[in-house]
Design a protein around this motif. Structure first.
Motif, PDB file in Angstrom:
ATOM      1  N   MET A   1      -1.428  -6.863   8.288  1.00 33.65           N
ATOM      2  CA  MET A   1      -0.164  -6.136   8.113  1.00 33.65           C
ATOM      3  C   MET A   1       0.787  -6.963   7.250  1.00 33.65           C
ATOM      4  O   MET A   1       1.031  -8.126   7.528  1.00 33.65           O
ATOM      5  CB  MET A   1       0.474  -5.870   9.488  1.00 33.65           C
ATOM      6  CG  MET A   1       1.751  -5.044   9.415  1.00 33.65           C
ATOM      7  SD  MET A   1       2.659  -4.999  10.980  1.00 33.65           S
ATOM      8  CE  MET A   1       1.518  -4.124  12.026  1.00 33.65           C
ATOM      9  N   GLN A   2       1.319  -6.334   6.199  1.00 33.79           N
ATOM     10  CA  GLN A   2       2.318  -6.995   5.354  1.00 33.79           C
ATOM     11  C   GLN A   2       3.568  -6.104   5.285  1.00 33.79           C
ATOM     12  O   GLN A   2       3.453  -4.879   5.140  1.00 33.79           O
ATOM     13  CB  GLN A   2       1.760  -7.206   3.948  1.00 33.79           C
ATOM     14  CG  GLN A   2       0.597  -8.181   3.899  1.00 33.79           C
ATOM     15  CD  GLN A   2      -0.085  -8.131   2.557  1.00 33.79           C
ATOM     16  OE1 GLN A   2      -0.713  -7.125   2.183  1.00 33.79           O
ATOM     17  NE2 GLN A   2       0.043  -9.208   1.789  1.00 33.79           N
TER      18      GLN A   2
ATOM     19  N   VAL B   1       2.427  -2.337   4.828  1.00 33.75           N
ATOM     20  CA  VAL B   1       1.117  -2.136   4.192  1.00 33.75           C
ATOM     21  C   VAL B   1       0.029  -2.683   5.114  1.00 33.75           C
ATOM     22  O   VAL B   1       0.178  -3.756   5.698  1.00 33.75           O
ATOM     23  CB  VAL B   1       1.065  -2.851   2.820  1.00 33.75           C
ATOM     24  CG1 VAL B   1      -0.308  -2.696   2.172  1.00 33.75           C
ATOM     25  CG2 VAL B   1       2.149  -2.308   1.894  1.00 33.75           C
ATOM     26  N   GLY B   2      -1.054  -1.913   5.252  1.00 32.87           N
ATOM     27  CA  GLY B   2      -2.205  -2.403   6.008  1.00 32.87           C
ATOM     28  C   GLY B   2      -2.105  -2.218   7.503  1.00 32.87           C
ATOM     29  O   GLY B   2      -2.799  -2.904   8.268  1.00 32.87           O
TER      30      GLY B   2
ATOM     31  N   PRO C   1      -4.047   2.426   6.398  1.00 34.24           N
ATOM     32  CA  PRO C   1      -4.025   0.993   6.075  1.00 34.24           C
ATOM     33  C   PRO C   1      -4.537   0.657   4.680  1.00 34.24           C
ATOM     34  O   PRO C   1      -4.250  -0.426   4.160  1.00 34.24           O
ATOM     35  CB  PRO C   1      -4.952   0.386   7.154  1.00 34.24           C
ATOM     36  CG  PRO C   1      -4.949   1.369   8.271  1.00 34.24           C
ATOM     37  CD  PRO C   1      -4.833   2.710   7.621  1.00 34.24           C
ATOM     38  N   ASP C   2      -5.294   1.573   4.047  1.00 34.91           N
ATOM     39  CA  ASP C   2      -5.831   1.249   2.719  1.00 34.91           C
ATOM     40  C   ASP C   2      -4.907   1.645   1.561  1.00 34.91           C
ATOM     41  O   ASP C   2      -5.220   1.405   0.395  1.00 34.91           O
ATOM     42  CB  ASP C   2      -7.220   1.868   2.531  1.00 34.91           C
ATOM     43  CG  ASP C   2      -7.204   3.393   2.681  1.00 34.91           C
ATOM     44  OD1 ASP C   2      -6.118   3.947   2.945  1.00 34.91           O
ATOM     45  OD2 ASP C   2      -8.276   4.018   2.529  1.00 34.91           O
TER      46      ASP C   2
ATOM     47  N   THR D   1      -2.139   0.979  -0.936  1.00 35.51           N
ATOM     48  CA  THR D   1      -1.573  -0.275  -1.451  1.00 35.51           C
ATOM     49  C   THR D   1      -0.069  -0.158  -1.670  1.00 35.51           C
ATOM     50  O   THR D   1       0.482   0.953  -1.730  1.00 35.51           O
ATOM     51  CB  THR D   1      -2.225  -0.665  -2.791  1.00 35.51           C
ATOM     52  OG1 THR D   1      -1.853   0.318  -3.778  1.00 35.51           O
ATOM     53  CG2 THR D   1      -3.745  -0.729  -2.661  1.00 35.51           C
TER      54      THR D   1
END
Length: 409
Positions: A1-2, A27-28, A80-81, A83
């Motif tokens: 996770m970002q 993200v993620g 999660p994929d 970007t």
């Protein structure tokens, strides 16, 4: 996770402006992971969460695809994929499509920083033309950042024209349109909002009554700027310079709509434009479901602004009628806003922006004189019902006659 800070918070920090609202993109991550960390879900259409401590909004990175008309005609995909770059490309302007990590490292795949330096409002991708609300948003950003020298990129203005011609603007809901209009009118240079809408043809679609004012002449002796549309923009500019509230700014925008109905053979005079304009003001108010306080003031200013300008010449009976129509006894603030709108109208004329407006203090004094009439002595004399109302009116008229004589002395 970002987690990244995105959009306006990044833009305004780079511009050196105060950062008020912060948007975050994650993200993620999955919805389940966010819930496990204590985030509270709030998004109906796509996954948005409130931080358990700060209450700030965190949205999962997402893509979107057009599947219908208007602002809401999109299908969103969050996973999660997706970007960061894919999330940023769906945004409106390059200056709003930048992100920062917690070390203030900038992610700028669409050259937003370059456009900040060039003072350009440029769309991120051709998908810009899928959302009609963006026409209003770009015009609003143009109003917000005009003082810094920002302009709309020619290719973006062209996309805005295409959006306008496609009929998509008509799919906007009144609530969404009004929200953008209201925010734009409260910017430092709201007249730029109207100018940009006009440049891309959107003003003719959204507010044809305002668009019709451009090219309509007024007597040069009273209006050195001549053009009624130019005058309207100047009045709006003055309202912003004098930090007027939304009610006053809305009234300033609509006050002269009746002049758009004057037959060309009667130009540059506009006899009874105040009364003729009322049906147009009502139409605009209804189209955007404008809040009641803004509706009421716009109608009153439209009908009585020339009374305000001629205040020093009005007979006491006319002055009393004006005060009654504004209900100055129970709603003093509305009359104060009317006076402000009249003053902005007087100042919104080429070369006359600094001229004094003695009518303002005169009208305030008249309202004070009428309010000073005490009801109790009349009750003690036995007046009641309709007779009491007539007695109060007589006393107020007497007070205004006294006030006018004292002011003229």
């Amino acid at each position: 996770m970002q987690i990244y800070k995105v959009g306006g918070a990044v833009r305004d920090r780079l511009l050196g402006k105060p950062v008020t609202d912060i948007d975050w993109v994650v993200v993620g991550a999955t919805t389940e992971e966010m819930l496990a960390k204590g985030f509270r879900p709030v998004g109906a259409d796509f996954p948005v969460f409130l931080h358990p401590k700060s209450g700030e909004e965190y949205a999962l990175a997402r893509t979107e695809r057009k599947n219908g008309r208007g602002y809401g005609g999109f299908i969103f995909h969050a996973s999660p994929d997706v970007t960061l770059e894919e999330d940023l490309i769906r945004r409106d302007l390059t200056i709003n499509a930048m992100a920062e990590d917690d070390q203030q490292n900038l992610t700028d795949p669409y050259h937003g920083q370059r456009d900040l330096e060039a003072r350009l409002l440029r769309h991120v991708s051709p998908a810009f033309a899928e959302d009609p609300l963006r026409v209003l948003r770009v015009a609003r950003f143009a109003a917000r950042y005009a003082e810094l020298g920002f302009t709309v990129a020619p290719e973006t203005l062209e996309l805005m024209r295409q959006l306008t011609e496609s009929g998509e603007l008509e799919a906007l809901t009144p609530e969404r349109s009004w929200k953008e209009i209201a925010r734009a009118l409260m910017e430092d240079q709201p007249q730029v909002f109207i100018k940009v809408l006009r440049e891309c043809g959107a003003l003719k679609v959204l507010m044809p009554e305002v668009d019709a004012l451009f090219g309509v002449p007024q007597p040069e002796a009273h209006h050195p700027e001549i053009d009624t549309g130019v005058h309207t923009l100047s009045v709006l500019e003055q309202a912003a310079l004098h930090k007027q509230p939304l009610t006053v700014r809305w009234a300033c925008l609509l006050h002269d709509l009746g002049k758009g109905l004057t037959p060309e053979e009667e130009w540059p005079r506009h006899i009874a434009h105040e009364h003729k304009g009322l049906k147009l003001i009502k139409a605009v108010n209804e189209r955007f479901k404008v809040p009641k306080d803004c509706q009421e003031l716009a109608l009153l200013v439209g009908e009585y602004h020339t009374h305000g300008h001629r205040a020093l010449e009005l007979k006491p009976s006319t002055l009393l009628e004006l005060l009654q129509n504004f209900d100055v006894y129970r709603r003093p603030q509305r009359f104060e806003e009317f006076i402000a709108a009249c003053e902005m109208d007087a100042r919104g004329r080429k070369g006359l922006e600094q001229r004094s407006y003695p009518q303002a203090d005169y009208l305030r004094g008249a309202a004070t004189a009428a309010r000073s009439v005490a009801v109790q002595p009349l009750l003690e004399k036995g007046f009641k019902g309709p007779e009491l109302g007539e007695a109060i009116k007589r006393e107020r008229l007497k007070a205004l006659k006294g006030y006018k004589e004292a002011a003229s002395a």
